[in-house]
Design an enzyme around this catalytic site. Sequence first.
Site, PDB file in Angstrom:
ATOM      1  CG  ASP A 146      44.905   2.547  60.414  1.00  0.00           C
ATOM      2  OD1 ASP A 146      45.700   2.874  59.508  1.00  0.00           O
ATOM      3  OD2 ASP A 146      43.678   2.440  60.233  1.00  0.00           O
ATOM      4  CG  ASP A 204      42.738   6.038  59.179  1.00  0.00           C
ATOM      5  OD1 ASP A 204      43.778   6.182  58.510  1.00  0.00           O
ATOM      6  OD2 ASP A 204      42.092   4.985  59.215  1.00  0.00           O
ATOM      7  CD  GLU A 205      48.820   4.803  58.603  1.00  0.00           C
ATOM      8  OE1 GLU A 205      48.138   5.137  57.608  1.00  0.00           O
ATOM      9  OE2 GLU A 205      49.874   4.189  58.506  1.00  0.00           O
TER      10      GLU A 205
HETATM   11  P1  TTP Z   1      42.796   3.157  55.631  1.00  0.00           P
HETATM   12  O1  TTP Z   1      43.232   3.251  57.061  1.00  0.00           O
HETATM   13  O2  TTP Z   1      43.751   2.556  54.657  1.00  0.00           O
HETATM   14  O3  TTP Z   1      41.448   2.314  55.509  1.00  0.00           O
HETATM   15  P2  TTP Z   1      40.206   2.230  56.495  1.00  0.00           P
HETATM   16  O4  TTP Z   1      40.405   3.049  57.722  1.00  0.00           O
HETATM   17  O5  TTP Z   1      38.966   2.512  55.713  1.00  0.00           O
HETATM   18  O6  TTP Z   1      40.158   0.695  56.865  1.00  0.00           O
HETATM   19  P3  TTP Z   1      41.153  -0.129  57.833  1.00  0.00           P
HETATM   20  O7  TTP Z   1      42.165   0.812  58.375  1.00  0.00           O
HETATM   21  O8  TTP Z   1      40.256  -0.689  58.910  1.00  0.00           O
HETATM   22  O9  TTP Z   1      41.738  -1.201  56.973  1.00  0.00           O
HETATM   23  O10 TTP Z   1      42.433   4.593  55.092  1.00  0.00           O
HETATM   24  C1  TTP Z   1      41.808   5.571  55.913  1.00  0.00           C
HETATM   25  C2  TTP Z   1      40.772   6.334  55.138  1.00  0.00           C
HETATM   26  O11 TTP Z   1      41.359   6.961  54.023  1.00  0.00           O
HETATM   27  C3  TTP Z   1      39.648   5.457  54.587  1.00  0.00           C
HETATM   28  O12 TTP Z   1      38.596   5.279  55.515  1.00  0.00           O
HETATM   29  C4  TTP Z   1      39.216   6.219  53.375  1.00  0.00           C
HETATM   30  C5  TTP Z   1      40.450   6.953  52.924  1.00  0.00           C
HETATM   31  N1  TTP Z   1      41.017   6.279  51.747  1.00  0.00           N
HETATM   32  C6  TTP Z   1      40.720   6.781  50.482  1.00  0.00           C
HETATM   33  O13 TTP Z   1      40.014   7.779  50.345  1.00  0.00           O
HETATM   34  N2  TTP Z   1      41.225   6.130  49.381  1.00  0.00           N
HETATM   35  C7  TTP Z   1      42.002   5.005  49.499  1.00  0.00           C
HETATM   36  O14 TTP Z   1      42.438   4.432  48.478  1.00  0.00           O
HETATM   37  C8  TTP Z   1      42.306   4.491  50.809  1.00  0.00           C
HETATM   38  C9  TTP Z   1      43.156   3.263  50.984  1.00  0.00           C
HETATM   39  C10 TTP Z   1      41.783   5.158  51.892  1.00  0.00           C
HETATM   40 MG    MG Z   2      42.179   2.910  58.870  1.00  0.00          MG
END
Ligand code: TTP
Ligand code: MG
Length: 406
Positions: A9, A104-105
């Site tokens: 991720d 992103d995962e």
């Molecule tokens: P995440 O992987 O949940 O969050 P992140 O990458 O910003 O942070 P981390 O993994 O380090 O905790 O989500 C990936 C992307 O998806 C995030 O950068 C923005 C988008 N996203 C939204 O648009 N709305 C949301 O509610 C969430 C959780 C994420």
């Molecule tokens: Mg992330």
Amino acid sequence: MTRQIMHIDLDAFFVSVEQVLNPELKGKPVVVGGRPDRRGVVASASYEARAFGLHAGMPLITARRLCPRAIFIEGSFTKYRDASQKFMAILADFSPYLEPVSLDEAFLDVTGFESIHGSIQQMAVAIKQRIKDVLGLPASIGIASGKVVAKIAAELSKPDGLLEVAAGEERSFLAPLPAARLPGIGKKTERILNGLGIHTIGELSFMPLSALKSHFGVSGELLYRHSSGIDDSKVEPSGAAKSISRETTFGQDTRDRSLLKATLGYLGERVGAELRQKGRQAGCVTLKLRYADFLTITRRHTLIKATDADQTIFNTGLKLLTKALSQERQLVRLIGIGVSNLTEPGRQLDMLDSSGQRLEQLNKAIDRIRKKYGFSAIQSGRTLPLKDIFPERDDGYTLHTPSLSR
Ligand code: TTP
Ligand code: MG
């Protein structure tokens, strides 16, 4: 044979992409989500911003109050989509057993791959390095014998982390963690568990299967297995999205039927277009509403026959909307529509269904015209009211938070 599963991720994904494009943002509290004087929520917050309590889903206004120095960026979805495609391509280089979960995962089944890389840990280090070299982005990786533990390990290792849970250690790794870390435990389940005196995954793992089933039905069985670290769900390389959705926050809370309907129509068309582009059909339509006080509801309807038609998606969404509005008097803050239970289209059956076929041809023609001449070259009556409200671009309307619709 014990499996070896990785969960990868990217850290603060949207923000990290912005930081690569503008290195001055590095090391600072940064938020992607929009201007703080407008409505909407944080999509991604840098870890420096998180130190102030900022997190995804928080209203931008609150974010600015907690961290006035934060830099707010509107963001642009195309940049993130490009980065995401490259990210997935890097992972696919390491193993063909790749299951993308979101932009992103992803999960990667790397069972038996150590001979190429020295060890699975070394392979993970190489993956992180490649992502950094090619994209400049930090990633976190969890390694375990199953998907659930791998994902939790990745979360705990963030940011820029790497955490392996050895085979046999799954249960003891999970035991001290809050029950809500397990997939499928939302606020409601968590409340029920807390009411039963259960707070950690360890405590949950001691609950008898029969008790979990009587409280949570079929998902009780999953809780039972997952809490003991048992998880044999496969990494599914077909990896195609399990659901597709679009949502938007209104500039002002509203109960205006024609605006709600038109927005639903527009979002539904976007969902339909992606569905057809992916060559899939959906068996289920979900409506999402967030009301003025942030009460958020989802309502789903299972279709008798899977579809990829805008018209069916919209009509189903509209029925759910009408019913939901009759049950709740508040103004609406956000509306979204999604589809799930995605399948490959069953060609044979469609042949017998001429109205379905006509819709299919109509939608394909619309997709082609839009691809060539832009989104606004052709409009359905149901989205016309949006013309007076939102700025139009070649590829559609600029809704309030266009880039953040997931
Ligand atoms: P995440 O992987 O949940 O969050 P992140 O990458 O910003 O942070 P981390 O993994 O380090 O905790 O989500 C990936 C992307 O998806 C995030 O950068 C923005 C988008 N996203 C939204 O648009 N709305 C949301 O509610 C969430 C959780 C994420
Ligand atoms: Mg992330």
